[in-house]
Design a protein around this motif. Structure first.
Motif, PDB file in Angstrom:
ATOM      1  N   ILE A   4      54.558   3.584  14.530  1.00 22.35           N
ATOM      2  CA  ILE A   4      53.412   2.934  13.891  1.00 22.35           C
ATOM      3  C   ILE A   4      53.587   2.972  12.382  1.00 22.35           C
ATOM      4  O   ILE A   4      54.397   3.723  11.847  1.00 22.35           O
ATOM      5  CB  ILE A   4      52.071   3.609  14.284  1.00 22.35           C
ATOM      6  N   GLU A   5      52.825   2.155  11.701  1.00 20.37           N
ATOM      7  CA  GLU A   5      52.820   2.139  10.243  1.00 20.37           C
ATOM      8  C   GLU A   5      51.391   1.976   9.761  1.00 20.37           C
ATOM      9  O   GLU A   5      50.520   1.481  10.486  1.00 20.37           O
ATOM     10  CB  GLU A   5      53.690   1.007   9.706  1.00 20.37           C
ATOM     11  N   HIS A   6      51.139   2.395   8.547  1.00 17.08           N
ATOM     12  CA  HIS A   6      49.807   2.231   7.964  1.00 17.08           C
ATOM     13  C   HIS A   6      49.584   0.756   7.625  1.00 17.08           C
ATOM     14  O   HIS A   6      50.451   0.108   7.048  1.00 17.08           O
ATOM     15  CB  HIS A   6      49.652   3.076   6.700  1.00 17.08           C
ATOM     16  N   ALA A   7      48.406   0.272   7.946  1.00 20.63           N
ATOM     17  CA  ALA A   7      48.050  -1.107   7.614  1.00 20.63           C
ATOM     18  C   ALA A   7      47.498  -1.168   6.199  1.00 20.63           C
ATOM     19  O   ALA A   7      47.227  -0.139   5.567  1.00 20.63           O
ATOM     20  CB  ALA A   7      47.026  -1.640   8.609  1.00 20.63           C
ATOM     21  N   ARG A   8      47.320  -2.378   5.691  1.00 19.74           N
ATOM     22  CA  ARG A   8      46.778  -2.533   4.335  1.00 19.74           C
ATOM     23  C   ARG A   8      45.307  -2.164   4.285  1.00 19.74           C
ATOM     24  O   ARG A   8      44.815  -1.684   3.267  1.00 19.74           O
ATOM     25  CB  ARG A   8      46.964  -3.975   3.860  1.00 19.74           C
ATOM     26  N   MET A   9      44.594  -2.384   5.422  1.00 19.41           N
ATOM     27  CA  MET A   9      43.200  -1.990   5.469  1.00 19.41           C
ATOM     28  C   MET A   9      43.099  -0.478   5.686  1.00 19.41           C
ATOM     29  O   MET A   9      43.861   0.099   6.467  1.00 19.41           O
ATOM     30  CB  MET A   9      42.465  -2.743   6.589  1.00 19.41           C
ATOM     31  N   VAL A  14      49.290  -0.106  12.450  1.00 22.24           N
ATOM     32  CA  VAL A  14      49.903  -1.252  13.112  1.00 22.24           C
ATOM     33  C   VAL A  14      51.035  -0.749  13.998  1.00 22.24           C
ATOM     34  O   VAL A  14      51.860   0.059  13.551  1.00 22.24           O
ATOM     35  CB  VAL A  14      50.461  -2.255  12.078  1.00 22.24           C
ATOM     36  N   LEU A  15      51.073  -1.205  15.249  1.00 22.51           N
ATOM     37  CA  LEU A  15      52.202  -0.911  16.114  1.00 22.51           C
ATOM     38  C   LEU A  15      53.378  -1.784  15.699  1.00 22.51           C
ATOM     39  O   LEU A  15      53.220  -2.971  15.444  1.00 22.51           O
ATOM     40  CB  LEU A  15      51.851  -1.190  17.581  1.00 22.51           C
ATOM     41  N   GLN A  16      54.570  -1.182  15.665  1.00 23.49           N
ATOM     42  CA  GLN A  16      55.744  -1.936  15.239  1.00 23.49           C
ATOM     43  C   GLN A  16      56.407  -2.681  16.389  1.00 23.49           C
ATOM     44  O   GLN A  16      57.416  -3.360  16.174  1.00 23.49           O
ATOM     45  CB  GLN A  16      56.741  -0.988  14.561  1.00 23.49           C
ATOM     46  N   TRP A  17      55.868  -2.567  17.585  1.00 23.47           N
ATOM     47  CA  TRP A  17      56.328  -3.381  18.712  1.00 23.47           C
ATOM     48  C   TRP A  17      55.372  -4.542  18.902  1.00 23.47           C
ATOM     49  O   TRP A  17      54.184  -4.425  18.578  1.00 23.47           O
ATOM     50  CB  TRP A  17      56.378  -2.567  20.008  1.00 23.47           C
ATOM     51  N   LYS A  19      53.348  -7.285  21.559  1.00 24.17           N
ATOM     52  CA  LYS A  19      52.537  -7.011  22.742  1.00 24.17           C
ATOM     53  C   LYS A  19      53.367  -7.001  24.026  1.00 24.17           C
ATOM     54  O   LYS A  19      53.067  -6.244  24.952  1.00 24.17           O
ATOM     55  CB  LYS A  19      51.403  -8.031  22.852  1.00 24.17           C
ATOM     56  N   ASP A  20      54.416  -7.831  24.092  1.00 26.15           N
ATOM     57  CA  ASP A  20      55.232  -7.864  25.304  1.00 26.15           C
ATOM     58  C   ASP A  20      55.998  -6.562  25.492  1.00 26.15           C
ATOM     59  O   ASP A  20      56.135  -6.063  26.612  1.00 26.15           O
ATOM     60  CB  ASP A  20      56.194  -9.051  25.250  1.00 26.15           C
ATOM     61  N   ASP A  21      56.495  -6.001  24.386  1.00 23.08           N
ATOM     62  CA  ASP A  21      57.197  -4.722  24.481  1.00 23.08           C
ATOM     63  C   ASP A  21      56.245  -3.604  24.897  1.00 23.08           C
ATOM     64  O   ASP A  21      56.601  -2.723  25.682  1.00 23.08           O
ATOM     65  CB  ASP A  21      57.845  -4.380  23.134  1.00 23.08           C
ATOM     66  N   CYS A  22      55.022  -3.647  24.348  1.00 18.18           N
ATOM     67  CA  CYS A  22      54.023  -2.632  24.725  1.00 18.18           C
ATOM     68  C   CYS A  22      53.699  -2.742  26.210  1.00 18.18           C
ATOM     69  O   CYS A  22      53.565  -1.722  26.907  1.00 18.18           O
ATOM     70  CB  CYS A  22      52.760  -2.806  23.892  1.00 18.18           C
ATOM     71  N   ALA A  23      53.558  -3.978  26.707  1.00 15.42           N
ATOM     72  CA  ALA A  23      53.266  -4.172  28.129  1.00 15.42           C
ATOM     73  C   ALA A  23      54.435  -3.698  28.994  1.00 15.42           C
ATOM     74  O   ALA A  23      54.245  -3.093  30.054  1.00 15.42           O
ATOM     75  CB  ALA A  23      52.958  -5.641  28.404  1.00 15.42           C
ATOM     76  N   TRP A  24      55.678  -3.944  28.553  1.00 16.96           N
ATOM     77  CA  TRP A  24      56.850  -3.530  29.323  1.00 16.96           C
ATOM     78  C   TRP A  24      56.923  -2.014  29.439  1.00 16.96           C
ATOM     79  O   TRP A  24      57.349  -1.472  30.446  1.00 16.96           O
ATOM     80  CB  TRP A  24      58.109  -4.077  28.640  1.00 16.96           C
ATOM     81  N   MET A  25      56.441  -1.318  28.386  1.00 16.46           N
ATOM     82  CA  MET A  25      56.439   0.142  28.408  1.00 16.46           C
ATOM     83  C   MET A  25      55.258   0.707  29.199  1.00 16.46           C
ATOM     84  O   MET A  25      55.123   1.916  29.343  1.00 16.46           O
ATOM     85  CB  MET A  25      56.388   0.691  26.978  1.00 16.46           C
ATOM     86  N   GLY A  26      54.382  -0.175  29.693  1.00 15.23           N
ATOM     87  CA  GLY A  26      53.251   0.282  30.484  1.00 15.23           C
ATOM     88  C   GLY A  26      52.034   0.692  29.677  1.00 15.23           C
ATOM     89  O   GLY A  26      51.117   1.325  30.200  1.00 15.23           O
ATOM     90  N   LEU A  27      52.013   0.330  28.385  1.00 13.23           N
ATOM     91  CA  LEU A  27      50.841   0.645  27.560  1.00 13.23           C
ATOM     92  C   LEU A  27      49.731  -0.364  27.840  1.00 13.23           C
ATOM     93  O   LEU A  27      49.978  -1.550  28.048  1.00 13.23           O
ATOM     94  CB  LEU A  27      51.202   0.594  26.076  1.00 13.23           C
TER      95      LEU A  27
END
Length: 572
Positions: A4-9, A14-17, A19-27
């Motif tokens: 993850i990284e800090h967002a400007r807000m 922010v996740l650095q992956w 959405k498809d990668d997150c879904a593939w990992m089962g998140l």
């Protein structure tokens, strides 16, 4: 699990992956949809409470009010959530919603999936009694009965796959995931053999099976889930109710929530004015940071109230009493008729929200400003900011016109506390000619994007009448099939992917909106002017549906030299 990284807000990451990668990992992934209409409704409720003392929320607003549906059946929906687009406004008089479930269907019907699947016209014909309700298979009746045998929602497509395609619940869920995804059509095609085989086992003819599969495949372009449509339909009803009963507060709420929606602030303001709402220019002596309600007669705004006075409380007055108004007017429904809309200082070009807040706070602390120098000193305004205020005629409360205020901006800015006293030099402004109404409108559009006075096209009406150009409010009474000319500012240009290259334009004059349809050949012939001109004269044949929807099928475009530059919202 995931970098993850800090967002400007602040306090956001922010996740650095993707959405498809997150879904593939089962998140687990949740889609949180931010809607400007939610902000606009809250602003409207707050403005109504502050001005009239009436408090409303989602729960307390009366349900199933006939007046709301009367307004929607007339396609009087500019500014209303979701149903303000051209396609939705053309569908409303044909569908004629009379209850909440009708709004749910209206929302889901005008989507790429149902449109490409050929669901729109069959459903409207069946609803009007022009076509019998039939089902390709008896097992589909429980699934499609509530939508007259036409699949409209995602859930219905999943149920169809299980009922006649012999798909499992897991297969149906894969189908749901495919709808609206980037590879939707490819993923749905993986189930094609299984679906067709299941339909054959259930005795469905090959032609009918291919047709059903085509309907399912069309939803790969995105169709609405019923739960999603129900949520949106609620916002349709609530925004319609606010527009009907509190048009002034609703306009101010929409202006506060900009940018949002389908129409510009100018079009929203012109529509509200046609509903009896008076809109006043920003003024340093009266305006808040953003648009607000102001009692009639307060400040520089004068005029007779329209509708019932909003200074009266209506706790004991049932809203149903307003449902007996004539079908072509909202005056008897209106509950904020004692108020005008005053544009905010932050709506002025070049005036940031912080600067507007500084002006309002200085006025609140020290009372009304005495003159331009007092304004500059107490609100710490430089020359550029004063010139922006002067261009918007926001110094009228100081007794200064646009040009006088512009002339005095430099000396006034030199009188701020940071400078030595007595160093500014004031020069008597020359006797400049008075701005014409058309020139004032042009400057209003440049400085705020809104023309509180007359509509720009109204200044050309005499010339247009002499030429025989029809106003938009006369089109419903004109003979269908005849060739007519119309004119107006271009608010939208659209060319949907489902329209076969046809371009749709919306023109606005002082009376309302005009729908224009341009074929591929006509658009190609006049493309240069039709695509770039902010205002057009269009010649074409008048087309009217049995439900009264009027379109102009164009055969000629001509640029209209409108007194005021505007921008259309183009969707090419």
């Amino acid at each position: 699990v995931c970098p993850i990284e800090h967002a400007r807000m602040e306090k956001r990451t922010v996740l650095q992956w993707d959405k498809d990668d997150c879904a593939w990992m089962g998140l687990v992934k949740f889609d949180l949809l931010g809607l400007g209409m939610l902000s606009a409704l809250q602003f409207t409720f707050d403005l109504v409470a502050g001005a009239t003392g009436e408090t409303w929320d989602f729960e307390s607003i009366p349900k199933e009010e006939p007046g709301v549906y009367d307004m929607l059946c007339r396609a009087d929906s500019i500014g209303v959530f979701q149903v303000e687009s051209r396609a939705q406004m053309n569908t409303l008089p044909r569908l004629l919603p009379r209850k909440f479930t009708d709004l749910v269907i209206e929302i889901a019907l005008i989507r790429p999936g149902p449109v490409q699947g050929g669901a729109v016209h069959p459903y409207l014909r069946r609803r009007a009694g022009e076509e019998d309700v039939t089902y390709a298979h008896p097992a589909l009746e429980p699934v499609l009965k509530r939508t007259l045998g036409i699949p409209i929602f995602q859930e219905q497509l999943m149920q169809m796959a299980m009922a006649v395609g012999n798909c499992s619940a897991e297969d149906a869920d894969l189908l749901r995931r495919a709808m609206g995804s980037k590879r939707g059509q490819e993923r749905i095609s993986e189930l094609k053999e299984k679906l067709l085989a299941g339909m054959a086992e259930n005795g469905i003819a090959p032609d009918t099976a291919e047709q059903l599969y085509g309907t399912i495949e069309a939803f790969a372009s995105f169709g609405f889930a019923e739960s999603h449509s129900i949520s949106f339909a609620l916002l349709v009803y609530l925004s319609s109710w606010c527009k009907l009963h509190y048009p002034a507060a609703f306009l101010a709420g929409l202006l506060r929530a900009q940018p949002m929606g389908f129409y510009s602030a100018r079009t929203l303001t012109d529509d509200a004015r046609r509903h009896g709402v008076r809109v006043l220019r920003p003024d340093v002596q009266h305006s808040e940071v953003h648009a607000a309600l102001e009692p009639l007669g307060a400040g520089t705004g004068t005029g007779a109230p329209t509708g019932r006075s909003a200074c009266t409380h209506f706790e004991q007055d049932p809203i149903g009493a307003f449902d007996h108004a004539a079908p072509d007017t909202t005056a008897e429904h209106r509950r904020d008729g004692g108020f005008t809309v005053r544009l905010g200082l932050a709506e002025i070009r070049g005036i940031e929200q912080a600067v507007a807040a500084r002006i309002v706070e200085a006025r609140r602390r020290g009372g009304p400003f005495l003159d331009l120098a007092d304004l500059a000193r107490r609100a710490d305004l430089d020359r550029v900011r004063i010139e922006m205020l002067a261009s918007a005629d926001a110094c009228a409360g100081l007794g200064l016109g646009r040009r006088d205020a512009l002339w005095g901006a430099g000396p006034a800015a030199d009188n701020r506390e940071r400078y030595l006293p007595g160093i500014s030099v004031s020069v008597q402004p020359p006797l400049l000619p008075v701005l014409s109404p058309a020139e004032q409108t042009e400057i209003d559009l440049w400085s705020t994007g809104v023309a509180p006075g007359a509509h720009p096209v109204s200044f050309l009406r005499r010339t247009l009448d002499q030429r025989g150009v029809l106003r938009s409010d006369r089109l419903p009474h004109a003979e269908a099939g005849r060739r007519v000319e119309v004119a107006g500012l271009v608010t939208h240009r659209q060319r949907p992917g489902t329209a076969g290259g046809i371009t749709f334009l919306s023109l606005e004059d002082e009376s309302g909106m005009v729908n224009v349809i341009a074929s591929v050949g006509v658009w190609t012939r006049y493309r240069r002017g039709a695509r770039t001109s902010p205002a057009l004269i269009v010649r074409g044949h008048l087309e009217r549906s049995p439900q009264g929807v009027v379109n102009i099928v164009a055969d000629h475009f001509e640029a209209l030299a409108a007194p005021g530059k505007t921008r259309s919202r183009d969707f090419q």
